[in-house]
Each structure stands twice: as structure tokens, then as C-alpha cells.
Design a protein around this motif. Sequence first.
Motif, mmCIF file in Angstrom:
data_model
loop_
_atom_site.group_PDB
_atom_site.id
_atom_site.type_symbol
_atom_site.label_atom_id
_atom_site.label_comp_id
_atom_site.label_asym_id
_atom_site.label_seq_id
_atom_site.Cartn_x
_atom_site.Cartn_y
_atom_site.Cartn_z
ATOM 1 N N VAL A 138 -6.557 13.224 10.309
ATOM 2 C CA VAL A 138 -6.093 14.563 10.686
ATOM 3 C C VAL A 138 -4.649 14.478 11.188
ATOM 4 O O VAL A 138 -3.860 15.393 11.005
ATOM 5 N N HIS A 139 -4.309 13.329 11.786
ATOM 6 C CA HIS A 139 -2.973 13.199 12.387
ATOM 7 C C HIS A 139 -2.073 12.173 11.721
ATOM 8 O O HIS A 139 -0.863 12.170 11.936
ATOM 9 N N GLU A 140 -2.669 11.255 10.929
ATOM 10 C CA GLU A 140 -1.859 10.205 10.306
ATOM 11 C C GLU A 140 -2.283 10.011 8.859
ATOM 12 O O GLU A 140 -3.449 10.182 8.519
ATOM 13 N N PRO A 141 -1.324 9.607 7.979
ATOM 14 C CA PRO A 141 -1.698 9.327 6.587
ATOM 15 C C PRO A 141 -2.513 8.038 6.481
ATOM 16 O O PRO A 141 -2.412 7.149 7.326
ATOM 17 N N ILE A 142 -3.318 7.950 5.414
ATOM 18 C CA ILE A 142 -4.229 6.814 5.229
ATOM 19 C C ILE A 142 -3.570 5.772 4.323
ATOM 20 O O ILE A 142 -3.104 6.118 3.236
ATOM 21 N N PRO A 143 -3.543 4.496 4.721
ATOM 22 C CA PRO A 143 -3.036 3.462 3.822
ATOM 23 C C PRO A 143 -4.057 3.196 2.707
ATOM 24 O O PRO A 143 -5.236 3.004 2.985
ATOM 25 N N TYR A 156 0.840 -1.198 0.000
ATOM 26 C CA TYR A 156 0.000 0.000 0.000
ATOM 27 C C TYR A 156 0.874 1.247 0.000
ATOM 28 O O TYR A 156 2.067 1.170 0.288
ATOM 29 N N VAL A 157 0.281 2.373 -0.365
ATOM 30 C CA VAL A 157 0.970 3.666 -0.240
ATOM 31 C C VAL A 157 0.157 4.544 0.707
ATOM 32 O O VAL A 157 -0.884 4.130 1.205
ATOM 33 N N HIS A 158 0.644 5.731 0.949
ATOM 34 C CA HIS A 158 -0.053 6.637 1.867
ATOM 35 C C HIS A 158 -0.798 7.734 1.110
ATOM 36 O O HIS A 158 -0.278 8.303 0.154
ATOM 37 N N LEU A 159 -1.990 8.010 1.566
ATOM 38 C CA LEU A 159 -2.728 9.191 1.130
ATOM 39 C C LEU A 159 -2.681 10.152 2.311
ATOM 40 O O LEU A 159 -3.242 9.876 3.373
ATOM 41 N N ASP A 160 -1.972 11.246 2.108
ATOM 42 C CA ASP A 160 -1.721 12.159 3.230
ATOM 43 C C ASP A 160 -2.635 13.384 3.146
ATOM 44 O O ASP A 160 -2.571 14.152 2.183
ATOM 45 N N LEU A 161 -3.490 13.534 4.142
ATOM 46 C CA LEU A 161 -4.404 14.685 4.180
ATOM 47 C C LEU A 161 -4.025 15.672 5.286
ATOM 48 O O LEU A 161 -4.700 16.682 5.471
#
Lengths: 570, 246
Positions: free
Chosen positions: A335-340, A302-307
Motif C-alpha cells: 500500500v505504501h511501497e513498490p514490490i521488488p 529486480y524491478v518494481h511492481l507498483d500498486l
Amino acid sequence: MTEEMSHDILIVGGGAAGLRAAIAAAEVDANIDIAVVSKVFPMRSHTVSAEGGAAAVLREEDSLELHGFDTVRGSDFLADQDVVETFIEKAPEELIQLEHWGCPWSRDPDGRISVRAFGGMSVKRTVYASDKTGFHMLHALFQTSLKYTQIRRYDEWFVSSLLIEDGKCVGVTALDLETGQLHPIVAKAILLCTGGGGQIFPFTTNASIKSGDGMALAYRAGAALKDMEFVQYHPTGLPGTGILITEASRGEGGHLINKEGERFLERYIPGKMEMGPRDILSRAIMTEMNEGRAFEGEYGGYVHLDLRHLGEKIIDEKLPFVRELVVKYVGIDPVHEPIPVRPVVHYMMGGVSTDINGNTSIPGLLAAGEVACITLNGANRLGSNSLTECLVFGALSGRAGAQYAVDQKPVSQNAVRSLADKEQKRIAKHFLEKEGGTERVASLQEEMHLTMEQGCGVYRTGESLQESCTTLKKLRERFADVAIDDRGRIFNTDLRGALELEFMLEVAECIAHSALAREESRGAQSRLDFPERSDEKFLHHLLAYATPEGPRFEQQPVTITRWPPEERKY
Amino acid sequence: MSTIKITVTRYNPETSSEPFTQSYTIPYKEDMVVLDALNYIKNHVDGTLTHRWSCRMGVCGSCGMMINGDAKLSCATFLRDYYPGEVQVDPLAHFPVIRDLVIDMSDFMDKLVEIKPWIIRSEEKPLEEGEYLQSPDELDLYRQFSMCINCMLCYSACPVYGHDKSFLGPAAIALAHRYNMDSRDEGQDQRAEIIGSHEGIWECTFVGECTRVCPKHVDPAAAIQRTKVQLTKEYFISWIWPWGNR
């Protein structure tokens, strides 16, 4: 139920396309008798899960020409351009119509409907209701449909076959789940709005009800399925569950990041980055995974989706459902961590072949929405065009079907009765009263999933596709030996599941054979053995017809009006 | 491998007149929801187990059931919240049962039509003239009440609906309120007449169970309270000013 089940127009499916069609038919003439047959209550339809938005040209800074070109370029020049032109012209009024029906579109401070950025769209033109656009559209349509007393609903009725008499479609057989009775319902026109078939694949954003029913129904009845090789992977689903994380999270400014901490899209599509089209982004993520630059987790790469840089306020205002889903199903707060995230099967560009009014090759049978291939989306659909497609072509084909019905004579009940008896006997013999049988529905489904993922995924080869074709043929043979646990009548979901699997196996076979027949890479079809697009050999649609030996193919030219094919550059 | 025990209340009118319970011990993983457990049973143990589900992401509203006595969406309720304890699954309370965990929700479907959940206007604006302008503040007045997914958890938790099925119920009143509060709508009086004609609303004592169980934070209790205030106001206006309360 003893009263006559006979209607002017019968719509199968109660999602956005089906409900829009029902209302359109009701507005043609108040005397038109309309039926909506759905295997779930309409507000459960999969439209409910759409998040990001619906595209249309509503702003001065935008133009129809640009929406048209974006759509055609996104389709890798396989869209029929007369269809695209109709679509872009009708899209604005359809979204305004939905506004008039109460859809809670998000608003600008001046009270106008807001628009947001979406992949492959050159300007902001995606209308949205927070990040629950499909949910709000579906409930607005469903609730509005309730005021039309001429719309008769058959909720939780499962359509098992189309009734064809003298080459015309004159009705359906439908299983009333609550009683277990199979009924013929006749109509002068039948409109399929059953959606796609993401459940053919193991890892999908699609709900459990998305089993390609309408595609298989039409295919069995002799209609063609068009461009079935094009299956869209959405770049950002949650690993494990496949739950959709909307493209709007990138539209609002989210970044895709690999294990090295890079915004890796720089290497693939620097001109668009996160706003690139879905096929290109999904391939980019798969390449990162294959080349060891992705994270590894329990459910693969997986990669990260960073918001995080958007901040809590924007996330809560524009993407509250994303936050809710990630907190609940991943256990982290975006809000605090990127989403896999990883690519996940999302949408079928192919479907029942129709003309621009939704007519199939079988008189009396129409199709609209994801089940249809009118060819708006070609080889790759742009995000936020499909909700609008459901509205535009749902309305057009609802009207076309109603008008066709007005000119038809009533359907003969007798011929239909014998067809329905035949279907009743088939279901009894193969499922409810079957003796013996050793195969389980769930096991066959798992094997279908495996071969579709291995053979017909983001990247394909002739060899992998051939293997899927062989496996699917065997699975279809083994299906004849299936035995269901539940032999009861009342609310038999085991039977429903078996009938759905039978549909899915046929559609799956069609996908694999179509992908094998198209020896090029275009849009969502990426053949490692044929890495280039070949307009010379394949600038045409593939029509698949069912035969006992598997699909037989015909070609259909692509309609080109304003936008001559060129290299697809971003 | 860790396991967990799931006990389901089952009912099949074709084979028995009474409900019965059945327990299954199945493999347990930390990320499993109750729906995963039911699907595991259905797929691998007992294909006759009957339940509704579709989106598995808490938005289609199909999979409501009683989980250890509380009305919940089974796709959004994790086994880990009960593990290593057992999980008891029953059909939603206060509804007739069709089979196993499948309830008959036709009563709600009828009530939904009754409250006229669509935009009512004396005059429609032509589409060519564009949208009705609505400010973000106007949207906020009803947005929360438009989030209802019709999952029926609130009916299951409502003590009034439990003893009086003629009560319109939390979701239907919340939806009526949603349209009443929409700046595009002019149907408030028509809906007031319908809601006022149902006795049940006066019995609602603001227990707030509907709001507590709502998975989408719709707050039907607040909608009911505001509707009561509106009805009372209209009643008094009609009493002191009987020749016209519109």
C-alpha cells in the motif's frame, strides 16, 4: 494393507485436474471404482498456490472466437487449434459447475460472477476468488469429491513406476510413505495428473512437490514428451523465495517500473503494457536487468511492481493475499511501497504427449493438466488458462478413462506381481540397502539447478544448451553413486527426495535437448543464436522419446483450423 | 558467520520407543524461516530429519508444528523473532506422531467427511441456466470461514480436543458453518444433526485459542459459538413444537 488394490481407473495426483477427473469418472457410472493416489493429502496439491484466476467466456461482450484467438496468438501459433476450440467451448460450463459446487467466486453487485483483466486476454474474462483462486478451487473440488464414496484415496502414497504389460499400462507401484511398503495397485486405466516440474530450476514459484514425476514416469514407460523446451517464466516473483505475485496485480492496474523510474514496457509492448503475455514481459525485465536499468539486491536484479496508486481499499478487496505475502516475506507494505519482483520459473507448456481426450501413445495411460501436453498452450501459456485447462481436460480425460476402463478385462495380478517385485528390488538395491555411494541428493540437485538456470533460462544459445546437456548427462551418471542418509521404512522423505531427483534429472535432460533441437525463437523459447520464429522449419511439435543415449526426436504437425499463423503482434 | 541453535523433538518407532531431542547449530540469516532451518539440516546435516512441507508460502497447510511451544506454520515463522535465542521445534500437540515432526491427521480427515463439506440442495440447477446469483454481502457471510487451509494448528491449540478426541474440533465446525452460511446451500439441518450428536461442542468454553493461532484469520471460535446458538434454538423449537422443527 492386505485387501486387493484393484480399480477401474487410477488417477495419479489430487490437484485440480486429478480431482476434477475423479468426479467426472464417478459421474459416468456409480459402479466405476476410482482411485486417487497422491504423494500429499490432495488439499496440499500445488493448485492451492494459484492466485489470479481461471479464464472462460461468460460475458455478452466477450466471444469464444476472441478467447480462441487470444490463446492461439499467446501460444505463438504452436497450440493445436482443435484443442483450443474444445477448450473455449467447454470452459464456461466448467467454471459454472465449480460455482455450483460451492467455489466462492468473487461477485459483482448484481450477484453475477466477476471477471478481471489478465495478460494477453483482449477483454476481462478471468473468473477469480479474490487472489486465492487456486486455493478455493482446490478445496471446493476436494470437499465435493468427498461425497463420492466410490472414490478411494491413497493419501501420501508416492508412485515410483508404471506397470506395463503387453504394451498396456495396467497399474502403478506406489510407496505408502507411512509404512514404507511398496505396493502394486492395478487398474484398467491410469490417468496422470501430477502437474509440472518447476523444482528442476532453482528459482521457481512451484512448491517442493513439483518434481515432474508424471512426465518422467510416462517417459520411462515409452511415451513421448512433447514441446519440453517451452518453460514459462512468470514476470513477477519475489526475489529470493520465488513466491508468486499474481498477474492479477497488473490486471487490477499495477505498474512495472525500472530503476530510472520509467514504465519501461513502453519500449517493448506499448500496445499492451502490463497486460502483455508472460514471455514478452519476462524478456523485457531480463533485458532491463542486463542493460543496467534494474535495481540490484541481495538476490540479483529486480524491478518494481507498483500498486500504490490502486489504494488500500482495492488492494484489500482484490489482492489481499499479495499484501499478506509481501508484508510477511519482504517486510514492506505494498500500500505504501513498490514490490521488488523478477521473472521466475512458473509453468511447463510441454509434457506428456496426448490426444484431445488425454490418451497417450500407451494404451490405458492418459494425462491431463500441467503434466500433459495436449497442446493447448503451445509455446507460451496465457495466464488464467491453466486452471481452466485442469477442469476442462481433467473432466474430459476422467470420462474417457472411465469409459475405456468399462470395456477392458480385469488386469492379471500375477504378471504385475513380478513387475512390482522388480521395482521393490531396484529401490532396495539403489537406495535403502545400498552399500557405498558418495553423492548427496541435495548437492546433485543444486548442480542441476545451476546448469538449468545458466543454460536453459529465459535466453538460450546452442552453446549454453549443449553445456547443460553435457552437465546433465554427467549428473545422471553421478546419480548412480547417490547414498541417502535415511535407511528406515517409516515416512522416509529422504528416499522420496532421491526418487524425485531421479525423475527431475530425466525431465531436465529432455528440456535441454528439446531446446537445443528447436533452432528458432518462439514464445517462451528465446534463442539468441536463432532470434526469429521460423514457421518454415519449426511450425511443428517436438516429440521426445527416451533412449539410453538421451532423447530421440520426432516431429508432429500443428493442427490449424481457424487461425492461420501470422506475425505475433500486440 | 552468525549461527542459531535449533532443537528438534524426534521420534522413530523403528529404532526407539520414546521420543528424543536433537540439537543442530546452523548458519543464520535474517530472512530465514523455521522451515528453511529444517531444510538446511535435512539437506546438509542429517537427511533422516523428517517433516512435511510444500508451498513455503503459507497456503498448502502442510508445515504446522510447535515452535517454542506455540502452534505455527514453519514457513511463516521467522528465526529472527527468536534470535539470538534458541528455537525448539516439536510435532503439533494433541496428535499421534508418525515420525519426527510428521503427525497422523487421519482423525481430522474422517471428521471432515462427517460434516458434509459440500453444497447440499434438494434440487440442482442445470448448468445451462448459469450460476446461482450471490451478492457480495451474501459472500461475505461465509467467506472468512472458507479460508481454512486444514493446517491443524487449531486442534493443537484446543484444550477440549486435547482431552476429548471425539470433539469435532475447530476447523471441522468452522467448515460446517461455512457451508451453512452459504446462500447456495440447504444442508444446515443435516449438519446440525451431526454436530449436535457430538458432545464436545458443549464443552468448548470459548477460550479462543483456535482463533488466536489460526494463520488465516478464520475465527473458528466464532463459528463454534454461532453453531451452539443455532443448535440451542433448534432444541428449543423442537421442545415447544415437537411435530416439526424443519
